[in-house]
Design a protein around this motif. Structure first.
Motif, mmCIF file in Angstrom:
data_model
loop_
_atom_site.group_PDB
_atom_site.id
_atom_site.type_symbol
_atom_site.label_atom_id
_atom_site.label_comp_id
_atom_site.label_asym_id
_atom_site.label_seq_id
_atom_site.Cartn_x
_atom_site.Cartn_y
_atom_site.Cartn_z
ATOM 1 N N THR A 1 71.236 -21.231 50.839
ATOM 2 C CA THR A 1 70.230 -20.691 51.753
ATOM 3 C C THR A 1 70.618 -19.279 52.190
ATOM 4 O O THR A 1 71.783 -18.865 52.050
ATOM 5 N N ALA A 2 69.658 -18.574 52.747
ATOM 6 C CA ALA A 2 69.920 -17.218 53.215
ATOM 7 C C ALA A 2 71.024 -17.180 54.280
ATOM 8 O O ALA A 2 71.923 -16.334 54.205
ATOM 9 N N PRO A 3 70.996 -18.067 55.294
ATOM 10 C CA PRO A 3 72.086 -18.039 56.284
ATOM 11 C C PRO A 3 73.459 -18.254 55.659
ATOM 12 O O PRO A 3 74.445 -17.651 56.088
ATOM 13 N N GLU A 4 73.531 -19.109 54.635
ATOM 14 C CA GLU A 4 74.808 -19.331 53.953
ATOM 15 C C GLU A 4 75.247 -18.073 53.204
ATOM 16 O O GLU A 4 76.436 -17.730 53.182
ATOM 17 N N GLU B 1 63.117 -24.684 47.888
ATOM 18 C CA GLU B 1 62.567 -25.514 48.957
ATOM 19 C C GLU B 1 62.449 -24.676 50.219
ATOM 20 O O GLU B 1 63.059 -23.620 50.345
ATOM 21 N N ASN B 2 61.642 -25.137 51.124
ATOM 22 C CA ASN B 2 61.499 -24.453 52.397
ATOM 23 C C ASN B 2 61.404 -25.512 53.478
ATOM 24 O O ASN B 2 60.334 -25.991 53.810
ATOM 25 N N SER B 3 62.570 -25.921 53.964
ATOM 26 C CA SER B 3 62.650 -26.995 54.943
ATOM 27 C C SER B 3 62.961 -26.415 56.315
ATOM 28 O O SER B 3 64.004 -25.791 56.506
ATOM 29 N N GLY B 4 62.052 -26.609 57.242
ATOM 30 C CA GLY B 4 62.265 -26.111 58.597
ATOM 31 C C GLY B 4 62.360 -24.606 58.656
ATOM 32 O O GLY B 4 63.047 -24.060 59.512
ATOM 33 N N GLY B 5 61.678 -23.939 57.745
ATOM 34 C CA GLY B 5 61.676 -22.485 57.747
ATOM 35 C C GLY B 5 62.857 -21.854 57.043
ATOM 36 O O GLY B 5 62.982 -20.630 57.018
#
Length: 205
Positions: free
Chosen positions: A47-50, A79-83
């Protein structure tokens, strides 16, 4: 629908939406962009935060690079889970033919470029001698690890100085973990690469 034209070959359902082709070449000159693509390729579903925690650029730049890579078809959102979006990297080969020389750009080469900040010799060879020379040296160094060529031969074939060649060999040995437990490249002597018959002829002369 499949295509097989002069410039486009496709066996899928239609021509892929690929824009931002300059991003492909930017992977060869922008170590941070190459690092981000490589991080995604090595960790599918990241993910982007990772990614922000893994790479050396700002949060804003990570999202900018993700957008560029996605538009170029180099990554896809899985995927797009919870934004929060997750990404996978697409494998690719980009082959160019210039003045009779064909060069293929692959994720393996991009992964090496991604480490040019840690190994400045990579950037120096690319900047001073060009990417074709770097790619050739890269492949020859892999052959060197198998005992097929010497450092002197690599320098001759790439027109790199002995010192530059050795520095690049040392860097790529570390990056690709070549040579088993020995971190230093093996230097072969003429006895290692010249057969017995030729050695006898040279001795007779």
């Amino acid at each position: 629908m499949s295509y097989d034209t002069e410039h486009v070959r496709n066996a899928g359902n239609g021509p892929a939406m690929i824009t931002g082709l300059p991003t492909f070449t930017d992977l060869l000159t922008n170590a941070n962009l190459a690092e981000l693509y490589t991080a995604i390729r090595q960790s599918p579903g990241v993910t982007a935060p990772e990614l922000i925690d893994q790479v050396a650029v700002s949060k804003k730049t990570v999202y900018e690079y993700l957008h560029r890579l996605e538009r170029a078809g180099l990554i896809s959102e899985t995927e797009n889970s919870g934004g929060t979006s997750a990404y996978d990297a697409e494998e690719f080969e980009l082959t160019l033919t210039i003045r009779g020389i064909e060069i293929t750009i692959t994720p393996k080469l991009v992964a090496v470029i991604a480490q040019s900040d840690e190994y400045p010799i990579i950037k120096r060879v690319c900047d001073e001698h060009g990417f074709v020379t770097f790619a050739l040296a890269h492949d020859l160094i892999n052959a060197h690890s198998d005992g097929d060529v010497t450092i002197r031969q690599i320098g001759t074939l790439t027109d790199l100085s002995h010192g530059t060649t050795y520095d690049l060999v040392e860097a790529l040995y570390e990056i690709h973990d070549l040579g088993g437990d020995d971190p230093s490249p093996t230097t072969y002597t003429p006895d290692d690469v010249v057969d017995d018959d030729l050695q006898s002829e040279l001795a007779d002369e």
